[in-house]
Motif scaffolding. Structure first.
Motif, PDB file in Angstrom:
ATOM      1  N   SER A 110       4.373  -8.785 -13.356  1.00 43.93           N
ATOM      2  CA  SER A 110       5.078  -7.506 -13.525  1.00 43.93           C
ATOM      3  C   SER A 110       4.116  -6.336 -13.334  1.00 43.93           C
ATOM      4  O   SER A 110       4.482  -5.305 -12.756  1.00 43.93           O
ATOM      5  CB  SER A 110       5.724  -7.442 -14.920  1.00 43.93           C
ATOM      6  OG  SER A 110       4.737  -7.373 -15.943  1.00 43.93           O
ATOM      7  N   GLY A 111       2.865  -6.489 -13.806  1.00 46.44           N
ATOM      8  CA  GLY A 111       1.890  -5.427 -13.612  1.00 46.44           C
ATOM      9  C   GLY A 111       1.553  -5.217 -12.152  1.00 46.44           C
ATOM     10  O   GLY A 111       1.422  -4.081 -11.677  1.00 46.44           O
ATOM     11  N   ALA A 112       1.424  -6.330 -11.401  1.00 47.25           N
ATOM     12  CA  ALA A 112       1.162  -6.213  -9.965  1.00 47.25           C
ATOM     13  C   ALA A 112       2.335  -5.530  -9.256  1.00 47.25           C
ATOM     14  O   ALA A 112       2.130  -4.682  -8.372  1.00 47.25           O
ATOM     15  CB  ALA A 112       0.923  -7.598  -9.375  1.00 47.25           C
ATOM     16  N   TYR A 113       3.542  -5.893  -9.647  1.00 52.92           N
ATOM     17  CA  TYR A 113       4.733  -5.277  -9.038  1.00 52.92           C
ATOM     18  C   TYR A 113       4.769  -3.779  -9.326  1.00 52.92           C
ATOM     19  O   TYR A 113       5.021  -2.960  -8.426  1.00 52.92           O
ATOM     20  CB  TYR A 113       5.985  -5.956  -9.583  1.00 52.92           C
ATOM     21  CG  TYR A 113       7.277  -5.290  -9.170  1.00 52.92           C
ATOM     22  CD1 TYR A 113       7.825  -5.500  -7.908  1.00 52.92           C
ATOM     23  CD2 TYR A 113       7.949  -4.425 -10.045  1.00 52.92           C
ATOM     24  CE1 TYR A 113       9.013  -4.886  -7.524  1.00 52.92           C
ATOM     25  CE2 TYR A 113       9.125  -3.816  -9.679  1.00 52.92           C
ATOM     26  CZ  TYR A 113       9.652  -4.042  -8.418  1.00 52.92           C
ATOM     27  OH  TYR A 113      10.821  -3.427  -8.048  1.00 52.92           O
ATOM     28  N   LEU A 114       4.486  -3.417 -10.572  1.00 52.30           N
ATOM     29  CA  LEU A 114       4.528  -1.994 -10.939  1.00 52.30           C
ATOM     30  C   LEU A 114       3.410  -1.209 -10.245  1.00 52.30           C
ATOM     31  O   LEU A 114       3.567  -0.008  -9.993  1.00 52.30           O
ATOM     32  CB  LEU A 114       4.412  -1.847 -12.457  1.00 52.30           C
ATOM     33  CG  LEU A 114       5.628  -2.338 -13.262  1.00 52.30           C
ATOM     34  CD1 LEU A 114       5.317  -2.350 -14.747  1.00 52.30           C
ATOM     35  CD2 LEU A 114       6.847  -1.465 -12.985  1.00 52.30           C
ATOM     36  N   SER A 115       2.298  -1.902  -9.955  1.00 55.99           N
ATOM     37  CA  SER A 115       1.214  -1.222  -9.258  1.00 55.99           C
ATOM     38  C   SER A 115       1.636  -0.757  -7.872  1.00 55.99           C
ATOM     39  O   SER A 115       1.081   0.209  -7.330  1.00 55.99           O
ATOM     40  CB  SER A 115       0.008  -2.167  -9.124  1.00 55.99           C
ATOM     41  OG  SER A 115      -0.495  -2.506 -10.386  1.00 55.99           O
ATOM     42  N   THR A 131      -5.160 -14.427  -8.656  1.00 54.05           N
ATOM     43  CA  THR A 131      -5.971 -13.724  -7.655  1.00 54.05           C
ATOM     44  C   THR A 131      -5.082 -12.917  -6.719  1.00 54.05           C
ATOM     45  O   THR A 131      -5.378 -11.756  -6.396  1.00 54.05           O
ATOM     46  CB  THR A 131      -6.811 -14.727  -6.850  1.00 54.05           C
ATOM     47  OG1 THR A 131      -7.650 -15.456  -7.758  1.00 54.05           O
ATOM     48  CG2 THR A 131      -7.673 -14.010  -5.830  1.00 54.05           C
ATOM     49  N   VAL A 132      -3.986 -13.522  -6.292  1.00 55.18           N
ATOM     50  CA  VAL A 132      -3.042 -12.803  -5.418  1.00 55.18           C
ATOM     51  C   VAL A 132      -2.471 -11.587  -6.128  1.00 55.18           C
ATOM     52  O   VAL A 132      -2.401 -10.484  -5.565  1.00 55.18           O
ATOM     53  CB  VAL A 132      -1.918 -13.752  -4.957  1.00 55.18           C
ATOM     54  CG1 VAL A 132      -0.820 -12.967  -4.241  1.00 55.18           C
ATOM     55  CG2 VAL A 132      -2.482 -14.822  -4.034  1.00 55.18           C
ATOM     56  N   LEU A 133      -2.067 -11.774  -7.376  1.00 55.62           N
ATOM     57  CA  LEU A 133      -1.434 -10.678  -8.112  1.00 55.62           C
ATOM     58  C   LEU A 133      -2.416  -9.541  -8.395  1.00 55.62           C
ATOM     59  O   LEU A 133      -2.025  -8.372  -8.445  1.00 55.62           O
ATOM     60  CB  LEU A 133      -0.857 -11.206  -9.433  1.00 55.62           C
ATOM     61  CG  LEU A 133       0.341 -12.149  -9.297  1.00 55.62           C
ATOM     62  CD1 LEU A 133       0.708 -12.727 -10.649  1.00 55.62           C
ATOM     63  CD2 LEU A 133       1.533 -11.428  -8.687  1.00 55.62           C
ATOM     64  N   ILE A 134      -3.693  -9.877  -8.577  1.00 55.98           N
ATOM     65  CA  ILE A 134      -4.685  -8.835  -8.849  1.00 55.98           C
ATOM     66  C   ILE A 134      -5.080  -8.097  -7.572  1.00 55.98           C
ATOM     67  O   ILE A 134      -5.209  -6.872  -7.551  1.00 55.98           O
ATOM     68  CB  ILE A 134      -5.924  -9.458  -9.531  1.00 55.98           C
ATOM     69  CG1 ILE A 134      -5.577  -9.902 -10.960  1.00 55.98           C
ATOM     70  CG2 ILE A 134      -7.074  -8.452  -9.571  1.00 55.98           C
ATOM     71  CD1 ILE A 134      -6.690 -10.679 -11.633  1.00 55.98           C
ATOM     72  N   LEU A 135      -5.273  -8.847  -6.478  1.00 56.90           N
ATOM     73  CA  LEU A 135      -5.771  -8.230  -5.248  1.00 56.90           C
ATOM     74  C   LEU A 135      -4.670  -7.604  -4.400  1.00 56.90           C
ATOM     75  O   LEU A 135      -4.948  -6.675  -3.625  1.00 56.90           O
ATOM     76  CB  LEU A 135      -6.526  -9.273  -4.421  1.00 56.90           C
ATOM     77  CG  LEU A 135      -7.785  -9.850  -5.056  1.00 56.90           C
ATOM     78  CD1 LEU A 135      -8.446 -10.844  -4.111  1.00 56.90           C
ATOM     79  CD2 LEU A 135      -8.767  -8.748  -5.428  1.00 56.90           C
ATOM     80  N   LEU A 136      -3.447  -8.096  -4.511  1.00 56.30           N
ATOM     81  CA  LEU A 136      -2.363  -7.574  -3.680  1.00 56.30           C
ATOM     82  C   LEU A 136      -2.197  -6.068  -3.799  1.00 56.30           C
ATOM     83  O   LEU A 136      -2.115  -5.360  -2.775  1.00 56.30           O
ATOM     84  CB  LEU A 136      -1.053  -8.295  -4.030  1.00 56.30           C
ATOM     85  CG  LEU A 136       0.167  -7.900  -3.197  1.00 56.30           C
ATOM     86  CD1 LEU A 136      -0.033  -8.299  -1.744  1.00 56.30           C
ATOM     87  CD2 LEU A 136       1.435  -8.558  -3.764  1.00 56.30           C
ATOM     88  N   GLY A 153      -3.332   6.381 -12.197  1.00 58.43           N
ATOM     89  CA  GLY A 153      -2.623   5.541 -11.244  1.00 58.43           C
ATOM     90  C   GLY A 153      -3.003   4.077 -11.308  1.00 58.43           C
ATOM     91  O   GLY A 153      -2.344   3.224 -10.696  1.00 58.43           O
ATOM     92  N   LEU A 154      -4.053   3.749 -12.036  1.00 56.94           N
ATOM     93  CA  LEU A 154      -4.498   2.362 -12.136  1.00 56.94           C
ATOM     94  C   LEU A 154      -4.032   1.664 -13.416  1.00 56.94           C
ATOM     95  O   LEU A 154      -4.412   0.523 -13.668  1.00 56.94           O
ATOM     96  CB  LEU A 154      -6.032   2.307 -12.090  1.00 56.94           C
ATOM     97  CG  LEU A 154      -6.671   2.578 -10.726  1.00 56.94           C
ATOM     98  CD1 LEU A 154      -8.180   2.543 -10.846  1.00 56.94           C
ATOM     99  CD2 LEU A 154      -6.203   1.557  -9.714  1.00 56.94           C
ATOM    100  N   ILE A 155      -3.202   2.321 -14.205  1.00 51.34           N
ATOM    101  CA  ILE A 155      -2.769   1.716 -15.474  1.00 51.34           C
ATOM    102  C   ILE A 155      -1.968   0.451 -15.236  1.00 51.34           C
ATOM    103  O   ILE A 155      -2.149  -0.570 -15.907  1.00 51.34           O
ATOM    104  CB  ILE A 155      -1.969   2.745 -16.303  1.00 51.34           C
ATOM    105  CG1 ILE A 155      -2.902   3.856 -16.789  1.00 51.34           C
ATOM    106  CG2 ILE A 155      -1.276   2.068 -17.480  1.00 51.34           C
ATOM    107  CD1 ILE A 155      -2.210   4.980 -17.524  1.00 51.34           C
ATOM    108  N   ALA A 156      -1.053   0.493 -14.262  1.00 50.59           N
ATOM    109  CA  ALA A 156      -0.263  -0.708 -13.962  1.00 50.59           C
ATOM    110  C   ALA A 156      -1.170  -1.848 -13.497  1.00 50.59           C
ATOM    111  O   ALA A 156      -0.959  -3.018 -13.839  1.00 50.59           O
ATOM    112  CB  ALA A 156       0.790  -0.398 -12.899  1.00 50.59           C
ATOM    113  N   TRP A 157      -2.188  -1.517 -12.706  1.00 56.25           N
ATOM    114  CA  TRP A 157      -3.112  -2.544 -12.237  1.00 56.25           C
ATOM    115  C   TRP A 157      -3.883  -3.145 -13.413  1.00 56.25           C
ATOM    116  O   TRP A 157      -4.122  -4.357 -13.460  1.00 56.25           O
ATOM    117  CB  TRP A 157      -4.069  -1.943 -11.202  1.00 56.25           C
ATOM    118  CG  TRP A 157      -4.853  -2.966 -10.435  1.00 56.25           C
ATOM    119  CD1 TRP A 157      -4.369  -4.111  -9.884  1.00 56.25           C
ATOM    120  CD2 TRP A 157      -6.251  -2.919 -10.149  1.00 56.25           C
ATOM    121  NE1 TRP A 157      -5.382  -4.802  -9.255  1.00 56.25           N
ATOM    122  CE2 TRP A 157      -6.550  -4.090  -9.396  1.00 56.25           C
ATOM    123  CE3 TRP A 157      -7.267  -2.002 -10.422  1.00 56.25           C
ATOM    124  CZ2 TRP A 157      -7.839  -4.369  -8.941  1.00 56.25           C
ATOM    125  CZ3 TRP A 157      -8.542  -2.285  -9.958  1.00 56.25           C
ATOM    126  CH2 TRP A 157      -8.823  -3.454  -9.232  1.00 56.25           C
TER     127      TRP A 157
END
Length: 800
Positions: A52-57, A599-604, A750-754
């Motif tokens: 969800s965090g990756a999606y919101l990012s 890894t995908v969710l963090i780097l995407l 802007g990096l809070i979601a990440w």
């Protein structure tokens, strides 16, 4: 804008629904897949949060306007997805039991994992969007999340105890709906009220069925579960089905079972009629429809020798299941019998079903409903015989479910406590399954030997060990054996055709006489294990892990050694795998899977859209790397502390469900308080961070010692001490995450979601890694590594 009170309430209720679902899945997996898989459930929840965090990012969300519509959608989608996921996992044919020889189960496992993760994705989405758009009150939102999670854990035993797993799943959906209620329009509120009313009617109906003993199971069981096998027998039927907070019990009549474990083949008399009692759908426990006077077979069971040696004994029977061990003690003319049973529902159902033959209702029997270990530690009573009946079913296949199970009754400390309860010349008697190659029997011997040495006695002089074809029985008498007693043992074994494996005066010619194996391997192995000079070398060189089991690493059925890896992989899918090889490797397969996902969710987000935002560019590469390290360390540290504490507290509270509903709220509620005050500029951050590291190391090395004196205290007193120990730790654990968010508010909002995604994904990895490390090195090491992770986070936060 800052979040309104209704938004905060919605976040808290959504978090409660998510945690209630987590607690329910512990029970669901324990029944459907043989083990509660606490680390898997927690990793599922955190993977959903990370996703969800990756999606919101990748979304353009204002950090100043509360996104009420997104929160509302997330609450409703969460409730809907819980029902969808519940249906999906009942359709996916995943079975952890067959993973050793069916490679398709890896695929099914991934599908199972993702189906369950869907609900956690929507839960994390709602909480994440409120956190991102919470302005200067983000710490309040985070506190509501933690407090709500604690509330959800507390609701778990209420929901499962009343309506079972189906009722608790339904209750989680209802709480999710109520999370949306404060932030929807009037039309939706009417719909939610009607749905809630219908849901509560159904929940009440499930509760009534439970009281009547006809509660629905509500899930598809592994085809290798004992309950399904029993129901295949012609004429069998379920007589009673009931839930409580820690178990599901089914009583099956006409199941065709004949369960007298270790019975000598010299017995030619009639077998008692038996009915079957199933705990969590497995491990049939025999209910003997016989009185002590007609239980002739009891004198042909291996443990009967202890009652012959000590007639008119005071006996302690430890968790006898359906009551065969209690019936043995009564038939053996015991004077007084104390039964310790952790699950009160077991004896209650036996008494209700068969009051005329229930051994628990005998005048000589006193049943105590409490965890075994606290009783052994705190009881001031002494006994002539302490009896550990063999109620576990024979498990030649060690899938991950079995090797992962915590067995605090079969540790060095447990046997030491039991031996200390023996009166002078008393006997501890325990039987385990005899496996080929030897595993369970040898681990029993090493663990018993270590416990006897803790008493200051010599294992070789204190033990008598014998076997049949399927079981091995150990008699431990710390005071040593007299010549006449050893003669009585030999006469009994001769008459029952049991083979002597060890006695203080044993001769090689006495071994391997009746139930013959190729050579006297059992005697030779025990001889090596009881020789102090040869023991360590024998254990180190044995193909399977048979070292003594300790409370810090209570995995009695984990026999895997790394050297087995090549052989296991070579035969995977071709043969049944004994001794936990493929089961333990499943953890590494899961670790690789979550590493890939995480890894995908963090780097995407980094490669898709974050690099183009000015706020992100302002912190530069070094800032992003620092952020990655900080929130990764926090995710690892939190789970490396929480998960081992949950597993360790099973020792004190007696069951994983109890541990979950006390430890998790204790940590999360206090963490919520820490988050509430995190924005206070007067807080000495360096000192509090350092104190947090110190308390984590205290949790690793001293909390178990501080909890030990409380074993046997009333439950309320144990809960109070748990809160006193965990609340300061949890309070401090709740500070670093909002401190990181405050830093991001100032430098890169802007990096809070990440950051939310990083923390969730790192926690997913930590949940699985914690299980692997605990099995390999113990809980103490895992918590200490959590302290090191917090130390690393401290350095990243304060070093420029």
């Amino acid at each position: 804008m800052t979040p309104s009170r209704t938004t905060t309430w919605s976040v808290g209720l959504l978090a409660a629904a998510v945690m209630l679902l987590e607690g329910t899945l512990l029970r669901l997996l324990a029944i459907a897949q043989h083990y509660h898989f606490a680390f898997l459930v927690i990793s599922l929840a955190l993977l959903g949060i990370g996703a969800s965090g990756a999606y919101l990012s990748l979304q353009k969300i204002s950090v100043n306007d509360v996104q009420t519509h997104r929160l509302r959608q997330s609450c409703l989608l969460f409730s809907l997805s819980v029902g969808v996921a519940y249906a999906a996992i009942n359709l996916i044919p995943f079975d952890s039991y067959t993973i050793a020889w069916d490679p398709r189960q890896i695929l099914f496992f991934g599908m199972y994992y993702l189906a369950l993760g869907l609900s956690f994705f929507f839960g994390g989405l709602g909480i994440g969007v409120a956190l991102i758009s919470g302005g200067e009150q983000r710490n309040v939102v985070y506190a509501a999340n933690l407090a709500g999670s604690g509330l959800g854990a507390l609701l778990t035993p209420v929901a499962t105890g009343s309506g079972g797993v189906p009722g608790a799943i339904l209750f989680s959906c209802l709480v999710g709906l109520f999370a949306a209620y404060p932030i929807v329009n009037a039309g939706w509120r009417i719909v939610i009220r009607w749905l809630a009313a219908a849901g509560f009617v159904l929940f009440t109906f499930l509760g009534m069925l439970n009281i009547q003993g006809s509660a629905p199971l509500g899930m598809i069981l592994s085809p290798y579960k004992g309950l399904l096998n029993a129901l295949r027998f012609p004429g069998s039927s379920v007589e009673v089905s009931r839930w409580n907070a820690i178990s599901r019990i089914d009583l099956v009549t006409n199941a065709g079972i004949h369960q007298l474990t270790g019975l000598s083949y010299t017995y030619t008399g009639p077998l008692p009629a038996q009915q079957a009692l199933f705990l969590d759908g497995d491990g049939a426990q025999a209910i003997n429809l016989a009185t002590p006077d007609t239980f002739e077979a009891g004198d042909f069971l291996p443990e009967a020798i202890s009652f012959r040696l000590l007639p008119d004994a005071r006996v302690l029977v430890v968790e006898p299941g359906g009551g065969t061990g209690v019936l043995q003690a009564i038939a053996g003319k015991a004077r007084r019998i104390t039964v310790v049973e952790n699950n009160p529902l077991v004896s209650r159902i036996v008494n209700e079903f068969s009051p005329s033959t229930s051994p628990f209702l005998d005048a000589r029997v006193h049943t105590i409903s409490m965890p075994v270990r606290p009783f052994l530690y705190s009881s001031e009573k002494s006994f002539d015989i302490v009896f550990f009946p063999l109620i576990d079913r024979y498990l030649p296949i060690r899938s991950g479910a079995f090797s992962l199970a915590e067995t605090y009754n079969l540790t060095v400390e447990s046997f030491h406590n039991a031996l200390s309860k023996l009166d002078q010349d008393g006997i501890l008697v325990i039987s385990r399954w005899l496996q080929t190659p030897q595993s369970e029997n040898l681990r029993l011997i090493t663990t018993l030997a270590a416990a006897i040495e803790m008493q200051g006695d010599a294992p070789g002089d204190s033990l008598v060990i014998f076997r049949g074809l399927q079981t091995v029985t150990a008699l431990a008498r710390p005071g040593g054996w007299t010549v006449s007693d050893l003669a009585s043992v030999r006469a009994y074994l001769e008459s029952r055709r049991f083979d002597l494996v060890w006695a203080p005066d044993i001769q090689l010619a006495e071994t391997n006489r009746f139930n013959r194996f190729a050579g006297s391997e059992h005697f030779l192995s025990v001889e090596a294990l009881l020789d102090e000079e040869r023991r360590d070398d024998f254990i180190a060189g044995y193909p399977f892990a048979i070292q003594p089991v300790l409370d810090d690493r209570p995995f009695f059925f984990h026999f895997f050694r790394p050297a087995q890896t090549q052989e296991v992989l070579a035969t995977l899918g071709m043969t049944w795998q004994p001794f936990g090889g493929s089961g333990f490797l499943l953890l590494f397969a899961l670790l690789l899977m979550v590493l890939l996902f995480s890894t995908v969710l963090i780097l995407l987000p980094v490669f898709v859209g974050l690099r183009q935002r000015s706020a992100v560019q302002a912190v530069g590469v070094n800032g992003r790397f620092r952020l990655l390290l900080y929130f990764t360390a926090l995710g690892i540290a939190f789970l490396f502390v929480e998960i081992p504490l949950i597993q360790r507290w099973i020792l004190y509270l007696g069951h994983a469900s109890y541990s979950f509903i006390i430890v998790v709220p204790g940590i999360l509620l206090s963490s919520g308080l820490g988050s509430l005050v995190a924005r206070n500029p007067k807080l000495p951050k360096r000192a509090l961070f350092a104190l947090l590291v110190g308390l984590v190391f205290a949790a690793a090395f001293w909390f178990p010692r501080w909890m030990q004196p409380a074993m046997g205290w009333p439950l309320w007193a144990q809960i109070l001490l748990t809160v006193l120990l965990l609340a300061p730790l949890g309070f401090l654990m709740g500070l670093p995450f909002p401190w990181g968010l405050i830093w991001l508010e100032e430098h890169a909002p802007g990096l809070i979601a990440w950051a939310w995604a990083i923390n969730g994904c790192a926690s997913v990895i930590a949940a699985v890694l914690a299980a692997i490390l605990a099995m390999s090195y113990g809980f103490m090491v895992v918590i200490a590594l959590g302290g090191l992770a917090y130390t690393f986070a401290l350095l990243v936060y304060f070093l420029k």
